[in-house]
Design a protein around this motif. Structure first.
Motif, mmCIF file in Angstrom:
data_model
loop_
_atom_site.group_PDB
_atom_site.id
_atom_site.type_symbol
_atom_site.label_atom_id
_atom_site.label_comp_id
_atom_site.label_asym_id
_atom_site.label_seq_id
_atom_site.Cartn_x
_atom_site.Cartn_y
_atom_site.Cartn_z
ATOM 1 N N PHE A 178 66.142 86.295 57.228
ATOM 2 C CA PHE A 178 65.089 86.573 56.255
ATOM 3 C C PHE A 178 63.814 86.898 57.032
ATOM 4 N N VAL A 179 63.288 88.102 56.801
ATOM 5 C CA VAL A 179 62.091 88.552 57.510
ATOM 6 C C VAL A 179 61.021 88.918 56.492
ATOM 7 N N PHE A 180 59.861 88.307 56.609
ATOM 8 C CA PHE A 180 58.710 88.622 55.759
ATOM 9 C C PHE A 180 57.593 89.123 56.661
ATOM 10 N N GLU A 181 57.022 90.295 56.324
ATOM 11 C CA GLU A 181 56.066 90.962 57.205
ATOM 12 C C GLU A 181 54.835 90.110 57.471
ATOM 13 N N ASN A 182 54.412 89.338 56.460
ATOM 14 C CA ASN A 182 53.374 88.332 56.665
ATOM 15 C C ASN A 182 52.090 88.931 57.243
ATOM 16 N N GLY A 183 51.683 90.075 56.685
ATOM 17 C CA GLY A 183 50.422 90.665 57.102
ATOM 18 C C GLY A 183 50.430 91.263 58.492
ATOM 19 N N GLY A 184 51.606 91.520 59.060
ATOM 20 C CA GLY A 184 51.691 92.115 60.392
ATOM 21 C C GLY A 184 52.162 91.151 61.456
ATOM 22 N N SER A 185 52.338 89.875 61.107
ATOM 23 C CA SER A 185 52.863 88.871 62.025
ATOM 24 C C SER A 185 54.141 88.307 61.395
ATOM 25 N N PRO A 186 55.266 89.013 61.562
ATOM 26 C CA PRO A 186 56.474 88.681 60.792
ATOM 27 C C PRO A 186 56.902 87.220 60.915
ATOM 28 N N THR A 229 61.021 82.469 47.138
ATOM 29 C CA THR A 229 60.262 83.161 46.086
ATOM 30 C C THR A 229 58.779 83.189 46.419
ATOM 31 N N ARG A 230 58.273 82.067 46.915
ATOM 32 C CA ARG A 230 56.858 82.033 47.291
ATOM 33 C C ARG A 230 56.543 83.062 48.367
ATOM 34 N N ARG A 231 57.432 83.225 49.316
ATOM 35 C CA ARG A 231 57.168 84.185 50.392
ATOM 36 C C ARG A 231 57.308 85.625 49.911
ATOM 37 N N ILE A 232 58.209 85.862 48.973
ATOM 38 C CA ILE A 232 58.266 87.193 48.357
ATOM 39 C C ILE A 232 56.957 87.497 47.646
ATOM 40 N N ASP A 233 56.435 86.517 46.902
ATOM 41 C CA ASP A 233 55.180 86.719 46.185
ATOM 42 C C ASP A 233 54.006 86.923 47.142
ATOM 43 N N ARG A 234 54.059 86.278 48.303
ATOM 44 C CA ARG A 234 52.998 86.473 49.301
ATOM 45 C C ARG A 234 52.978 87.917 49.798
ATOM 46 N N GLU A 235 54.181 88.525 49.930
ATOM 47 C CA GLU A 235 54.229 89.923 50.354
ATOM 48 C C GLU A 235 53.600 90.820 49.289
ATOM 49 N N ALA A 283 49.900 90.408 49.715
ATOM 50 C CA ALA A 283 49.426 91.099 50.920
ATOM 51 C C ALA A 283 49.358 92.599 50.684
ATOM 52 N N HIS A 284 50.365 93.151 50.025
ATOM 53 C CA HIS A 284 50.364 94.588 49.730
ATOM 54 C C HIS A 284 49.166 94.952 48.848
ATOM 55 N N ALA A 285 48.849 94.095 47.880
ATOM 56 C CA ALA A 285 47.711 94.360 47.002
ATOM 57 C C ALA A 285 46.392 94.354 47.776
ATOM 58 N N ARG A 286 46.335 93.580 48.849
ATOM 59 C CA ARG A 286 45.121 93.525 49.678
ATOM 60 C C ARG A 286 45.095 94.634 50.720
ATOM 61 N N GLY A 287 46.133 95.449 50.769
ATOM 62 C CA GLY A 287 46.188 96.523 51.753
ATOM 63 C C GLY A 287 46.693 96.087 53.107
ATOM 64 N N GLU A 288 47.265 94.901 53.189
ATOM 65 C CA GLU A 288 47.804 94.396 54.447
ATOM 66 C C GLU A 288 49.273 94.816 54.581
ATOM 67 N N PRO A 289 49.796 94.823 55.814
ATOM 68 C CA PRO A 289 51.218 95.159 55.992
ATOM 69 C C PRO A 289 52.100 94.213 55.187
ATOM 70 N N ALA A 290 53.047 94.773 54.453
ATOM 71 C CA ALA A 290 53.943 93.969 53.620
ATOM 72 C C ALA A 290 55.328 94.609 53.633
ATOM 73 N N ARG A 291 56.324 93.792 53.807
ATOM 74 C CA ARG A 291 57.697 94.283 53.810
ATOM 75 C C ARG A 291 58.634 93.094 53.751
ATOM 76 N N ILE A 292 59.796 93.270 53.147
ATOM 77 C CA ILE A 292 60.806 92.222 53.053
ATOM 78 C C ILE A 292 62.110 92.774 53.594
ATOM 79 N N ARG A 293 62.721 92.044 54.520
ATOM 80 C CA ARG A 293 64.037 92.396 55.050
ATOM 81 C C ARG A 293 64.931 91.163 54.918
ATOM 82 N N ILE A 294 66.109 91.325 54.345
ATOM 83 C CA ILE A 294 67.022 90.197 54.125
ATOM 84 C C ILE A 294 68.436 90.613 54.484
#
Length: 697
Positions: A604-612, A523-529, A532-543
């Motif tokens: 579980f893949v979290f984009e993490n600002g462009g460094s998945p 959940t924390r990592r979903i919220d981080r995405e 990140a999206h709100a800051r204009g950084e790359p954001a995506r969730i793949r599960i």
């Protein structure tokens, strides 16, 4: 490498403003998964005997669904714990819906067999025939078979004031027989059980098969000598097979479990199947004596018990089967010794495309034989009946190594097998732990402690997504990560200490572990995405998971979608999330892929600002996995391995890849061909090198 921060609650937006109808029924979702299995049986482009196997798998799946899921709903009703589900459906309403959908699917399976698969088998020289289709020579051979191999096993049970209605064991195939005494004119009822030691179909030779119950039915006058046989009909019962075990109230978990296993075959009825030709009078007797409700009765075309079609699917006809697969050995292992290869860099293996035998089995066999290995720790959830992995652990213990094995004896339908293995391991000198009280240990972990050439003890680890089972490893798709990284070794040592002792450790370095922190970590990592999206950084969730039914995780994904984060979900089975809902889940796509191999890995893949950030492990997104099991995900650190996993996810979700695609109403649409009628890329074929695909490395 620093430790992951401890999860201390959630920054999640509340879900009160999400629509009340945002969840789908888990049970109906599972039935639609089994419908997808049936659609494979209906696909004429799939090799014929593989279609037969899908029919068998469909039946076996449905049996287990009734024995566990339907049984659980009935138990909730019976005990008065009949709370409504997340979909606001009462268990009684769910049972009615299940009955309607299951009935529809069982009839559809019968049509598939009789109108499509059986004629195709006949064209290929394989015939499933009934007794009336046999010629005189075949009937004579069956008479010899009956008297020599079947008759000694049969026991007819009469029903009269001196003989109460016999107990009908779960999943047994039976004949309901009505006979008349010619001397008194009295009509009586009897039951004849098909011998479990007999194959489902009697072999007539020349690839012709007749259901065993037909052979028995033709010889009922032998069983009821002097009586007139009026009618006979096949029927079958499915019973509650879920175990009820209070671990806090038992001093001997193994003994209590064995007692419960003996009671399993006497569980309450959850389904009565009868051939559609059954008379109303006979069905009334079965309904009354078995206590079956109307919605629990299924009249379907025979033959019943189609899980037995695996006998036909196993015929040695390579022309009607998938082509053989030769699993590859990772290049790193071909160049170096196993421990040297893993010591120089982490190794990610993908089964069954890469060999389980030359990687996981070999890892433990080498550890058992290597004089420099001093200790092995292992979890076992399911394994095969002749497991070389268990033999390696026994060999290691006999060689004087410290061997600790956590055997999960509560693994459903493998309880008896696991108890036998646990006792064999104990007899060999292994330290055996029977899971954790109140939890199932579902994580797939192995830890080998070895004294390297420099005299330093080093830990070699394996974290997998699938069981240590050589048999299923040939047909289950799974990943395994081998690592000698110190932080992974520290994590596995800490986790094993928790499993065998009384540790309450919840923070790990490269692991996320349930039940202490996995849901919060995801959940924390979903919220981080979202952030990140709100800051204009790359954001995506793949599960990628087998099931997505946990409401908190689903709500977190809804929140991510409402914030604009793309969410790709690859779900094999039941999914309660509704994709494509306006204003709720417009950025969510849900795909399902079924095929030759059972998609079993969890990614579980979290984009993490462009460094998945990429994780693999044992956990599905279900309350039982996140709250009532010990599960482990490991973070994949190697950039090339992360890329490999991300590309796999993207290939599965691509519009050019064949898959089932889920709509907002929970319905699934199979996309197998493109606009011009050309077949889309089949993911599993592409991974075997049989089809080109974008991004193949």
């Amino acid at each position: 490498m620093t430790a992951e921060p401890v999860e201390k609650g959630r920054s999640a937006e509340p879900s009160a403003d999400l629509p009340a109808d945002r969840f789908l029924d888990r049970e109906t979702g599972w039935l639609r998964f089994n419908q997808r299995v049936l659609e494979l049986a209906e696909d004429a482009d799939i090799p014929l005997l593989e279609r037969v196997r899908y029919l068998s798998i469909f039946s076996a799946n449905l049996d287990e669904f009734f024995m566990v899921r339907v049984a659980g709903l009935k138990r909730r009703l019976a005990t008065g714990v009949a709370v409504t589900s997340a979909t606001r459906h009462h268990p009684d309403d769910l049972l009615r819906s299940i009955s309607d959908v299951a009935r529809e699917l069982m009839l559809r399976q019968a049509r598939c067999l009789h109108e499509s698969v059986a004629p195709a088998l006949a064209d290929a020289g394989i015939r499933i025939v009934r007794w009336d289709d046999l010629d005189a020579d075949e009937r004579e051979r069956m008479r010899s078979l009956f008297h020599g191999s079947i008759y000694p096993l049969l026991t007819p049970f009469a029903v009269d004031p001196a003989h109460p209605f016999p107990y009908i064991s779960g999943r047994s195939l039976n004949l309901a027989v009505t006979v008349r005494d010619p001397q008194t004119g009295r009509t009586m009822f009897a039951r004849v059980k098909m011998p479990s030691a007999m194959p489902r179909f009697a072999d007539l030779g020349d690839d012709r098969f007749v259901p065993t119950e037909d052979v028995v039915a033709a010889h009922l006058p032998v069983l009821f000598e002097g009586m007139q046989v009026l009618e006979h009909h096949a029927f079958r019962v499915t019973r509650n097979a879920d175990l009820e075990l209070d671990e806090d109230e038992t001093d001997d978990l193994v003994q209590s479990l064995e007692n419960e296993l003996r009671r399993r075959r006497f569980g309450p009825l959850v389904r009565l199947e009868a051939e559609e030709t059954v008379s109303d009078d006979v069905l009334d007797i079965l309904r009354r004596e078995l206590g079956a409700e109307e919605r629990e009765i299924y009249r379907v075309p025979g033959p019943l018990s189609l899980a037995g079609l695996d006998q036909i699917a196993d015929l040695p006809r390579p022309d009607l089967r998938f082509s053989p697969v030769a699993p590859a050995e990772p290049d790193a292992l071909a160049q170096d010794g196993f421990f040297d290869a893993v010591g120089s860099g982490e190794l990610l293996v993908h089964h069954p495309y890469e060999s389980f035998t030359t990687t996981t089995e070999r890892f433990l066999a080498l550890a058992a034989a290597d004089p420099d290995v001093v200790a092995i720790k292992q979890t076992l959830y399911r394994t095969s009946g002749d497991s070389p992995i268990v033999e390696s652990l026994i060999e290691a213990a006999r060689a004087g190594k410290e061997v600790v094995v956590l055997v999960e004896i509560k693994a459903r339908f493998d309880e008896h097998n696991n108890i036998l293995w646990a006792r064999k391991l104990e007899e060999a000198g292994c330290h055996v732990v029977y899971g954790v009280v109140g939890l199932k240990t579902h994580c797939k972990l192995a830890l080998v402690v070895r004294r390297d050439a420099d005299g330093v003890l080093r830990r070699y680890c394996h974290v997998g997504t699938g069981n240590y089972n050589p048999g299923t490893a040939r047909v289950y798709e799974d990943f395994g990560l081998f690592s000698a990284a110190p932080e992974v070794g520290d994590d596995l040592s800490d986790l094993f200490n928790r499993l065998t002792g009384f540790s309450r450790k919840s923070a790990y370095r490269r692991l996320l572990v349930a039940p202490s922190g996995l849901r919060e970590g995801l959940t924390r990592r979903i919220d981080r995405e979202v952030a990140a999206h709100a800051r204009g950084e790359p954001a995506r969730i793949r599960i990628k998971v087998n099931s997505l039914v946990d409401e908190e995780i689903v709500d977190a994904l809804y929140r991510a979608s409402r914030a604009g984060v793309p969410v790709d979900l690859w779900v094999r089975g039941s999914c309660v999330l509704r994709p494509g809902l306006e204003g709720v889940s417009e950025t969510v796509r849900v795909r399902s892929i079924l095929g030759r191999f059972l998609e079993h890995s969890r990614i579980f893949v979290f984009e993490n600002g462009g460094s998945p950030q990429v994780w693999i492990g044992s956990a599905d997104l279900m309350p039982r996995n996140l709250d009532r099991r010990v599960e482990a995900l490991v973070r994949v650190e190697d950039p090339a391995q992360r890329t490999r996993l991300v590309e796999l996810m993207d290939l599965a979700m691509a519009d050019t890849t064949a898959s089932w695609r889920m709509g907002p109403d929970g319905g699934w649409h199979r996309a197998a061909r493109g606009d011009e009628g050309r077949r889309l890329v089949e993911l599993q074929s592409a991974l075997r090198g049989e089809q080109p695909h974008a991004g193949r490395r």
